[in-house]
Design an enzyme around this catalytic site. Sequence first.
Site, PDB file in Angstrom:
ATOM      1  CB  SER A  83      -0.835  -0.201   1.448  1.00  0.00           C
ATOM      2  OG  SER A  83      -1.258   1.221   1.569  1.00  0.00           O
ATOM      3  CE1 TYR A 133      -4.552  -2.033   4.780  1.00  0.00           C
ATOM      4  CE2 TYR A 133      -3.511  -0.201   4.546  1.00  0.00           C
ATOM      5  CZ  TYR A 133      -4.266  -1.197   4.137  1.00  0.00           C
ATOM      6  OH  TYR A 133      -4.328  -1.134   2.756  1.00  0.00           O
TER       7      TYR A 133
HETATM    8  P1  NDP Z   1     -11.726  -5.421   0.138  1.00  0.00           P
HETATM    9  O1  NDP Z   1     -11.994  -5.102   1.617  1.00  0.00           O
HETATM   10  O2  NDP Z   1     -12.575  -5.122  -0.788  1.00  0.00           O
HETATM   11  O3  NDP Z   1     -11.502  -7.248   0.081  1.00  0.00           O
HETATM   12  C1  NDP Z   1     -10.572  -7.464   1.209  1.00  0.00           C
HETATM   13  C2  NDP Z   1     -10.722  -9.154   0.959  1.00  0.00           C
HETATM   14  O4  NDP Z   1     -10.044  -9.708   2.117  1.00  0.00           O
HETATM   15  C3  NDP Z   1     -11.962  -9.349   1.284  1.00  0.00           C
HETATM   16  O5  NDP Z   1     -12.389 -10.631   0.445  1.00  0.00           O
HETATM   17  C4  NDP Z   1     -12.251 -10.131   2.659  1.00  0.00           C
HETATM   18  O6  NDP Z   1     -13.088 -10.955   2.892  1.00  0.00           O
HETATM   19  C5  NDP Z   1     -10.800 -10.700   2.727  1.00  0.00           C
HETATM   20  N1  NDP Z   1     -10.261 -10.586   4.131  1.00  0.00           N
HETATM   21  C6  NDP Z   1     -10.603  -9.720   5.312  1.00  0.00           C
HETATM   22  N2  NDP Z   1     -10.079 -10.105   6.288  1.00  0.00           N
HETATM   23  C7  NDP Z   1      -9.995 -11.680   6.252  1.00  0.00           C
HETATM   24  C8  NDP Z   1      -9.945 -12.569   7.232  1.00  0.00           C
HETATM   25  N3  NDP Z   1      -9.721 -12.572   8.535  1.00  0.00           N
HETATM   26  N4  NDP Z   1      -9.783 -13.897   6.705  1.00  0.00           N
HETATM   27  C9  NDP Z   1      -9.803 -14.270   5.350  1.00  0.00           C
HETATM   28  N5  NDP Z   1     -10.143 -13.319   4.461  1.00  0.00           N
HETATM   29  C10 NDP Z   1     -10.299 -11.976   4.723  1.00  0.00           C
HETATM   30  O7  NDP Z   1     -10.203  -4.658   0.020  1.00  0.00           O
HETATM   31  P2  NDP Z   1      -9.392  -4.595  -1.438  1.00  0.00           P
HETATM   32  O8  NDP Z   1      -9.817  -5.470  -2.302  1.00  0.00           O
HETATM   33  O9  NDP Z   1      -9.453  -2.838  -1.637  1.00  0.00           O
HETATM   34  O10 NDP Z   1      -7.926  -5.087  -1.062  1.00  0.00           O
HETATM   35  C11 NDP Z   1      -7.441  -5.906  -1.522  1.00  0.00           C
HETATM   36  C12 NDP Z   1      -5.687  -5.707  -1.078  1.00  0.00           C
HETATM   37  O11 NDP Z   1      -5.312  -4.515  -1.531  1.00  0.00           O
HETATM   38  C13 NDP Z   1      -5.550  -5.523   0.593  1.00  0.00           C
HETATM   39  O12 NDP Z   1      -4.221  -6.055   0.827  1.00  0.00           O
HETATM   40  C14 NDP Z   1      -5.222  -3.922   0.577  1.00  0.00           C
HETATM   41  O13 NDP Z   1      -4.666  -3.692   1.859  1.00  0.00           O
HETATM   42  C15 NDP Z   1      -4.746  -3.748  -0.640  1.00  0.00           C
HETATM   43  N6  NDP Z   1      -4.726  -2.325  -1.106  1.00  0.00           N
HETATM   44  C16 NDP Z   1      -6.005  -1.845  -1.529  1.00  0.00           C
HETATM   45  C17 NDP Z   1      -6.241  -0.393  -1.962  1.00  0.00           C
HETATM   46  C18 NDP Z   1      -7.402   0.012  -2.475  1.00  0.00           C
HETATM   47  O14 NDP Z   1      -7.438   1.153  -2.730  1.00  0.00           O
HETATM   48  N7  NDP Z   1      -8.514  -0.732  -2.550  1.00  0.00           N
HETATM   49  C19 NDP Z   1      -4.735   0.351  -2.032  1.00  0.00           C
HETATM   50  C20 NDP Z   1      -3.734  -0.206  -1.434  1.00  0.00           C
HETATM   51  C21 NDP Z   1      -3.554  -1.459  -1.053  1.00  0.00           C
HETATM   52  P3  NDP Z   1     -14.634 -10.438   3.111  1.00  0.00           P
HETATM   53  O15 NDP Z   1     -15.032 -10.212   1.970  1.00  0.00           O
HETATM   54  O16 NDP Z   1     -15.178 -11.850   3.622  1.00  0.00           O
HETATM   55  O17 NDP Z   1     -14.881  -9.510   4.038  1.00  0.00           O
END
Ligand code: NDP
Length: 248
Positions: free
Chosen positions: A152, A165
């Site tokens: 990130s 985070y």
């Molecule tokens: P979302 O919140 O849309 O998706 C996150 C996913 O991780 C979901 O499917 C969620 O499951 C899953 N998850 C969270 N906690 C757990 C857990 N305890 N066990 C299993 N699965 C889990 O996030 P993004 O798609 O935006 O993020 C994806 C990655 O990209 C992350 O690592 C984030 O830090 C990174 N990122 C995103 C940015 C953005 O602008 N979107 C910018 C920079 C980095 P569930 O759906 O069941 O909650």
Amino acid sequence: MDYTATPDLLKERIILVTGAGDGIGRAAAKSFAAHGATVILLGRTIRKLEFVYDEIIQANHPKPAIYPMNLEGASPKDYEDLAEIIYKEFGRLDGLLHNASMLGKLTPLEHYDINQWYQVLQVNLNAPYMLTRACLGLLKQSSDASIVFTSSNVGRKGRAYWGAYAVSKFAQEGLMQVLADELEQNTSIRVNSLNPGKTRTKMRSDAYPGENPNTLPAPDEIMNIYLYLMGADSRSVHGQALDAQPMV
Ligand code: NDP
């Protein structure tokens, strides 16, 4: 990124995606499958994983596998069990995308809830470490395996209120570097980190509730670099911190 994946770039590759039920992970899983990969969909909400599974099947892409797992409560044994099942089913792993993570509450470090600190580091750092550790034997069975950690902007430069985070993302960068150095000599496993940049997902809108999501790219629009990193074209890319979009 100026890269065009060939339609069969990931043919016969076995790729595990964490957090595959939503956001970027869902787009990555579908995109990998569309380019020929058999994808293992790992996540905590079965209904969401089933939805992605159905989307992949309906598109006539290789049949994926679903592996429900809550990374917050998973023990080292749970990761060993997962690796054992993948070994029995597929014999190897060609790609591992550490995508799942949790945001936690944005708040000053002075007031950060200690339980949430542990929780965020468990999901965002300890889980990817334990999963990687358990899967290394499987990745070594591949002729060219790729591990991608998800970073990130705040994992590259600290920013007020991003708490555990931000710290977890810095730590993932460190984990990537140490692992890349260890695997450099005697394996064909490459390890990199990827910062997706601002992307239209639930996590982004949780962090920036006042932002108009339509100003941001959808997850589908940033998939080129994900494909590149999972396919053989990135064979020589190792130990690098990459960006899916220009950093602003
Ligand atoms: P979302 O919140 O849309 O998706 C996150 C996913 O991780 C979901 O499917 C969620 O499951 C899953 N998850 C969270 N906690 C757990 C857990 N305890 N066990 C299993 N699965 C889990 O996030 P993004 O798609 O935006 O993020 C994806 C990655 O990209 C992350 O690592 C984030 O830090 C990174 N990122 C995103 C940015 C953005 O602008 N979107 C910018 C920079 C980095 P569930 O759906 O069941 O909650």
